[in-house]
Design an enzyme around this catalytic site. Sequence first.
Site, PDB file in Angstrom:
ATOM      1  N   HIS A  27      -7.283  -5.759  -1.017  1.00  0.00           N
ATOM      2  CA  HIS A  27      -6.079  -5.017  -0.666  1.00  0.00           C
ATOM      3  C   HIS A  27      -5.384  -5.698   0.509  1.00  0.00           C
ATOM      4  O   HIS A  27      -5.806  -5.551   1.662  1.00  0.00           O
ATOM      5  CB  HIS A  27      -6.498  -3.590  -0.293  1.00  0.00           C
ATOM      6  CG  HIS A  27      -5.374  -2.610  -0.203  1.00  0.00           C
ATOM      7  ND1 HIS A  27      -4.628  -2.226  -1.294  1.00  0.00           N
ATOM      8  CD2 HIS A  27      -4.863  -1.933   0.863  1.00  0.00           C
ATOM      9  CE1 HIS A  27      -3.732  -1.338  -0.916  1.00  0.00           C
ATOM     10  NE2 HIS A  27      -3.841  -1.149   0.386  1.00  0.00           N
ATOM     11  N   SER A  32       0.827  -1.197   0.000  1.00  0.00           N
ATOM     12  CA  SER A  32       0.000   0.000   0.000  1.00  0.00           C
ATOM     13  C   SER A  32       0.867   1.255   0.000  1.00  0.00           C
ATOM     14  O   SER A  32       1.761   1.388  -0.841  1.00  0.00           O
ATOM     15  CB  SER A  32      -0.958  -0.040   1.199  1.00  0.00           C
ATOM     16  OG  SER A  32      -1.970   0.912   1.072  1.00  0.00           O
TER      17      SER A  32
END
Length: 471
Positions: free
Chosen positions: A446, A305
């Site tokens: 994610h 991320s």
Amino acid sequence: MEINEEYVMKSKKITWIGIGLFTVLMYLMGVFSGVVDAAKELWKFHQDFPHASISILLDINQNEEKVPAYELPPVLRSVAGKPMTSAEQWQNNQQDLLAQFAKHIYGQTPSKQLLVTSRVIESSKQAFNDKALRQQVTLTFQGQSNSLEHKITMLIYRPNNISGPVPAFLGLNFRGNHTITSDPAVLLTQNWVKKDVEHGVLSNQATDANRGQRVRRYPIEMIIDRGYAFVTAYYGDFYPDHINGQPNSIHSLFSDDISKDATNDVNIAKWGAIGAWSWGMSRMLDYLELDESIDASRVVTIGHSRLGKASLWSAAQDQRFAAAISNNSGSVGAALSRRQFGETVKIITTMFPHWFTPEFKNYAEQEDKLPIDQHQLIALLAPRPVYVASGSKDHWADPRGEFLAASAAAPVYQLFGMDTDKLSTMPDVGEAITGPISYHLRDGKHDMLTFDWNHYLNFADCHLVEKSVCQ
């Protein structure tokens, strides 16, 4: 028995009315539940980003048909506008291109050297059932012109069964060193951490309640078994990740907000958090160069991320890193900004203004005016290998935009005689492309999981250990 048709018709009518009412009731309950869930998410958004308007969420595009027409800055055109046809010309342009990313996105990294001392505060060869040496190392930074100090704690795991120096993965973590392992000997961070009531963080202070919270993202024992060291530190040690974090960050050691050298003046106030985290990864590598048990010439940066963004930016600036891995880094990481898909420049600079130089927000909804894009950041790693990975359902990070950026960087690797033909088509879910620019699309959201690490370890085996194992 005689059947009353009128009665049957009434019964059917009542039944259908009942089914209809039940359906409406279930629908309303679903809507109500959805409204409640949405309200919770909006309240959480307000708590996490009190400086941002909720209306920013209305700007999210996750529809491929709404991606605007765009033209990428040519990757083989220099900052001065000249074509590049050789590896030498590309290398001569690298510093100018780095300066563009610093000026427009991440902020200028200070060249000023800080005084640094290191101390091993804990060590044991009994980690993971005697498989690994665990070391916890404090790095203390001090400004040359002020008396302030700033401390960070590195956590190192190294395999015991290898006598010589080993290659390593180096990356920062989100919640503190104690969250990536259930190892009770790992120290709690004393710095600010994000409030997380669900995992026992009640007042921005780490507790034992969230020990091991992120174990799924860090299969350390698997990494050790494959012959690699794993090196990490809490990213908040370098810069607390909130809008008012700068005064308690590494920035405080650069006195008067200005760092001067013979060639330029660097406004430290314009140096973003991503830049500080990237700088921190290089300082960790400084320490590894002094550690004879680690082969500092074979260290891979890795990040998930926002820390994937830092991984790429760190390796782009610091040629000592042997390779870089970007896991779901998305906007201003591996994904193309010009696609305006998922997290856009407007959204990211509104929610996280402290990550960037203030100038970057000027490109919100004007991405086409940005003189650079993220394919050029990936290309800055050439000829070193780089791995970009996406999650198929991670629309916020724009998986297609990540792949397209990796593919658009390929011509630079071709200047160095490298084969990048596999990047012509985006792979299916669960498939990987291997090469100097590697890419895979994991099924899911994610995250960073064992599937990803299996590919990263194979990638490192190929490029850092033994070419004969390359697929």
